[in-house]
Design a protein around this motif. Structure first.
Motif, PDB file in Angstrom:
ATOM      1  N   LEU A  78       0.820  -1.208   0.000  1.00 17.83           N
ATOM      2  CA  LEU A  78       0.000   0.000   0.000  1.00 17.83           C
ATOM      3  C   LEU A  78       0.859   1.266   0.000  1.00 17.83           C
ATOM      4  O   LEU A  78       0.502   2.272  -0.617  1.00 17.83           O
ATOM      5  CB  LEU A  78      -0.924  -0.007   1.216  1.00 17.83           C
ATOM      6  CG  LEU A  78      -1.963   1.113   1.287  1.00 17.83           C
ATOM      7  CD1 LEU A  78      -2.958   1.013   0.130  1.00 17.83           C
ATOM      8  CD2 LEU A  78      -2.703   1.074   2.623  1.00 17.83           C
TER       9      LEU A  78
ATOM     10  N   LYS B 292      -6.036  -6.931   1.715  1.00 20.45           N
ATOM     11  CA  LYS B 292      -6.008  -5.930   2.780  1.00 20.45           C
ATOM     12  C   LYS B 292      -5.446  -4.611   2.242  1.00 20.45           C
ATOM     13  O   LYS B 292      -4.533  -4.609   1.424  1.00 20.45           O
ATOM     14  CB  LYS B 292      -5.152  -6.406   3.957  1.00 20.45           C
ATOM     15  CG  LYS B 292      -5.661  -7.671   4.654  1.00 20.45           C
ATOM     16  CD  LYS B 292      -4.753  -8.020   5.815  1.00 20.45           C
ATOM     17  CE  LYS B 292      -5.170  -9.321   6.483  1.00 20.45           C
ATOM     18  NZ  LYS B 292      -4.914 -10.499   5.611  1.00 20.45           N
TER      19      LYS B 292
ATOM     20  N   TYR C 143      -5.328  -1.465   4.552  1.00 17.86           N
ATOM     21  CA  TYR C 143      -5.486  -0.472   5.618  1.00 17.86           C
ATOM     22  C   TYR C 143      -4.239  -0.263   6.459  1.00 17.86           C
ATOM     23  O   TYR C 143      -4.291   0.372   7.503  1.00 17.86           O
ATOM     24  CB  TYR C 143      -6.669  -0.857   6.516  1.00 17.86           C
ATOM     25  CG  TYR C 143      -6.646  -2.278   7.037  1.00 17.86           C
ATOM     26  CD1 TYR C 143      -5.957  -2.610   8.194  1.00 17.86           C
ATOM     27  CD2 TYR C 143      -7.312  -3.275   6.352  1.00 17.86           C
ATOM     28  CE1 TYR C 143      -5.939  -3.911   8.672  1.00 17.86           C
ATOM     29  CE2 TYR C 143      -7.306  -4.590   6.818  1.00 17.86           C
ATOM     30  CZ  TYR C 143      -6.617  -4.902   7.978  1.00 17.86           C
ATOM     31  OH  TYR C 143      -6.596  -6.188   8.430  1.00 17.86           O
ATOM     32  N   PHE C 144      -3.080  -0.791   5.996  1.00 16.20           N
ATOM     33  CA  PHE C 144      -1.807  -0.461   6.650  1.00 16.20           C
ATOM     34  C   PHE C 144      -0.702  -0.512   5.602  1.00 16.20           C
ATOM     35  O   PHE C 144      -0.850  -1.138   4.541  1.00 16.20           O
ATOM     36  CB  PHE C 144      -1.500  -1.395   7.829  1.00 16.20           C
ATOM     37  CG  PHE C 144      -1.456  -2.864   7.483  1.00 16.20           C
ATOM     38  CD1 PHE C 144      -0.255  -3.490   7.197  1.00 16.20           C
ATOM     39  CD2 PHE C 144      -2.621  -3.631   7.460  1.00 16.20           C
ATOM     40  CE1 PHE C 144      -0.202  -4.844   6.899  1.00 16.20           C
ATOM     41  CE2 PHE C 144      -2.579  -4.980   7.170  1.00 16.20           C
ATOM     42  CZ  PHE C 144      -1.364  -5.591   6.886  1.00 16.20           C
TER      43      PHE C 144
ATOM     44  N   GLY D 120      -2.652  -3.876  -0.526  1.00 16.29           N
ATOM     45  CA  GLY D 120      -3.494  -2.867  -1.156  1.00 16.29           C
ATOM     46  C   GLY D 120      -4.266  -3.456  -2.325  1.00 16.29           C
ATOM     47  O   GLY D 120      -3.979  -4.568  -2.779  1.00 16.29           O
TER      48      GLY D 120
ATOM     49  N   ASP E  44     -15.208  -0.487  -0.262  1.00 18.52           N
ATOM     50  CA  ASP E  44     -14.356   0.408   0.526  1.00 18.52           C
ATOM     51  C   ASP E  44     -13.884   1.608  -0.274  1.00 18.52           C
ATOM     52  O   ASP E  44     -12.733   2.050  -0.156  1.00 18.52           O
ATOM     53  CB  ASP E  44     -13.143  -0.341   1.100  1.00 18.52           C
ATOM     54  CG  ASP E  44     -13.546  -1.436   2.079  1.00 18.52           C
ATOM     55  OD1 ASP E  44     -14.429  -1.175   2.917  1.00 18.52           O
ATOM     56  OD2 ASP E  44     -13.003  -2.545   2.001  1.00 18.52           O
TER      57      ASP E  44
ATOM     58  N   ARG F 255     -12.054   4.834   1.082  1.00 24.58           N
ATOM     59  CA  ARG F 255     -10.614   4.939   1.281  1.00 24.58           C
ATOM     60  C   ARG F 255      -9.969   5.557   0.037  1.00 24.58           C
ATOM     61  O   ARG F 255     -10.415   5.335  -1.090  1.00 24.58           O
ATOM     62  CB  ARG F 255     -10.022   3.554   1.577  1.00 24.58           C
ATOM     63  CG  ARG F 255     -10.640   2.930   2.805  1.00 24.58           C
ATOM     64  CD  ARG F 255      -9.873   1.749   3.341  1.00 24.58           C
ATOM     65  NE  ARG F 255      -9.640   0.666   2.417  1.00 24.58           N
ATOM     66  CZ  ARG F 255      -9.595  -0.624   2.784  1.00 24.58           C
ATOM     67  NH1 ARG F 255      -9.768  -0.963   4.064  1.00 24.58           N
ATOM     68  NH2 ARG F 255      -9.365  -1.558   1.901  1.00 24.58           N
TER      69      ARG F 255
ATOM     70  N   GLU G 100      -8.517   3.143  -2.963  1.00 25.40           N
ATOM     71  CA  GLU G 100      -9.578   2.506  -3.743  1.00 25.40           C
ATOM     72  C   GLU G 100     -10.246   3.522  -4.672  1.00 25.40           C
ATOM     73  O   GLU G 100     -10.480   3.229  -5.854  1.00 25.40           O
ATOM     74  CB  GLU G 100     -10.620   1.896  -2.801  1.00 25.40           C
ATOM     75  CG  GLU G 100     -10.264   0.521  -2.272  1.00 25.40           C
ATOM     76  CD  GLU G 100      -9.284   0.552  -1.117  1.00 25.40           C
ATOM     77  OE1 GLU G 100      -9.005  -0.506  -0.539  1.00 25.40           O
ATOM     78  OE2 GLU G 100      -8.775   1.649  -0.776  1.00 25.40           O
TER      79      GLU G 100
ATOM     80  N   ARG H 255     -20.439   1.977   0.796  1.00 28.70           N
ATOM     81  CA  ARG H 255     -19.024   2.045   0.387  1.00 28.70           C
ATOM     82  C   ARG H 255     -18.743   1.207  -0.856  1.00 28.70           C
ATOM     83  O   ARG H 255     -17.604   0.839  -1.121  1.00 28.70           O
ATOM     84  CB  ARG H 255     -18.142   1.576   1.541  1.00 28.70           C
ATOM     85  CG  ARG H 255     -18.224   2.472   2.781  1.00 28.70           C
ATOM     86  CD  ARG H 255     -17.358   1.951   3.916  1.00 28.70           C
ATOM     87  NE  ARG H 255     -17.836   0.677   4.430  1.00 28.70           N
ATOM     88  CZ  ARG H 255     -17.061  -0.367   4.738  1.00 28.70           C
ATOM     89  NH1 ARG H 255     -15.756  -0.291   4.569  1.00 28.70           N
ATOM     90  NH2 ARG H 255     -17.583  -1.466   5.223  1.00 28.70           N
TER      91      ARG H 255
END
Length: 281
Positions: free
Chosen positions: A149, A203, A205-206, A211, A238, A241, A244, A263
């Motif tokens: 990400l 995932k 979110y970190f 990503g 999502d 974010r 995205e 979302r």
């Protein structure tokens, strides 16, 4: 009086709502089967993707039982789920459905598409084992992502300098030069024409997470390279974010955005044979 168990009740409500959607899907597929049985394509020697001999009950009944009795509910809201279900209903036949992500909603997605092909792509082997332990009939593959990400901005600004990433010549299988391309997927993913693609993983979110950059890019390439008639329906979750949203606008295109709830965004992407295109949008 203040509700002492708001979360538990909310989970039960969502679970029952999902079960209701599955019931609706069951009636839909039964109706489609009944209608097509009058056509008797087998007697005409015609093979179609709309197989009239399948029995939708087993997986759908299993899904209804699961969601009606479980406190673990799908990640998406009922309004978001209904968008994808409505598209399946509009197709009026079993379809090819590719889902990025394996989780508590996977049995639901598969139950919406009895007689069709639903394939799940997941980055975590342990999670695949955990989900398949409870739903062994699902078709899932582990995927290795080459991105993180933290590199999302750099990948977005640099992909145009790589010819195999360009909209005019982008491809996936074996494309190691384009870091956004998912080059090592199972053969059936490359060889099948996907009517619907859901992006709800990996995932994102970190910083060290894969990503969803590659998933969005690869879905766009699959849709643009489609050979069969019709559009590819791409659903991206999502979108609140930044990554995205930005990648959706770069590769899936605002002009192809046809619906949304919560979302979730729904895109209809037509095939493209423009060999001189310099931009995806």
């Amino acid at each position: 009086m203040k509700n002492r168990y708001p979360l538990v009740e909310k989970r039960w409500v969502v679970g029952l709502a999902v079960a209701g959607l599955i019931v609706a899907g069951l009636f839909l597929t039964t109706a489609v089967r009944s209608e097509t049985s009058y056509l008797c394509p087998a007697t005409l020697g015609i093979r179609t993707r709309n197989e009239i001999s399948y029995d939708p009950a087993p997986i759908q009944m299993r899904a209804i039982l699961h969601y009606a009795t479980s406190r673990v509910v799908p990640q998406q809201s009922v309004a978001e789920i209904k968008i994808s279900l409505d598209v399946m209903k509009s197709l009026g036949r079993p379809c090819n459905f590719l889902v990025f992500g394996l989780g508590h909603d996977s049995l639901m997605w598969a139950s919406f598409n009895p007689g069709g092909t639903t394939v799940f792509l997941e980055e975590d082997p342990k999670w695949v084992h955990s989900i398949l332990k409870d739903a062994p009939g699902l078709q899932a593959h582990t995927v290795h992502y080459r991105t993180q990400l933290r590199d999302a901005k750099t990948l977005l600004t640099s992909y145009r300098s790589e010819a195999t990433c360009s909209p005019a010549g982008a491809y996936l299988r074996g494309n190691e030069a384009c870091k956004l391309a998912l080059e090592n997927l199972p053969d059936e993913v490359y060889e099948r024409e996907w009517d619907m693609i859901m992006i709800d993983a990996p995932k994102g979110y970190f910083a060290e997470a894969p990503g969803r950059m590659s998933a969005v890019f690869s879905a766009a390439v699959m849709a643009r390279n489609r050979k069969e008639p019709g559009v590819t329906h791409v659903f991206l979750h999502d979108v609140d974010r930044k990554v995205e949203k930005v990648y959706a606008e770069e590769f899936l295109c605002r002009k192809n955005l046809v619906n949304g709830a919560g979302r979730l965004w729904h895109f209809q992407i037509p095939p493209s044979n423009d060999t001189h295109a310099s931009h995806f949008c």
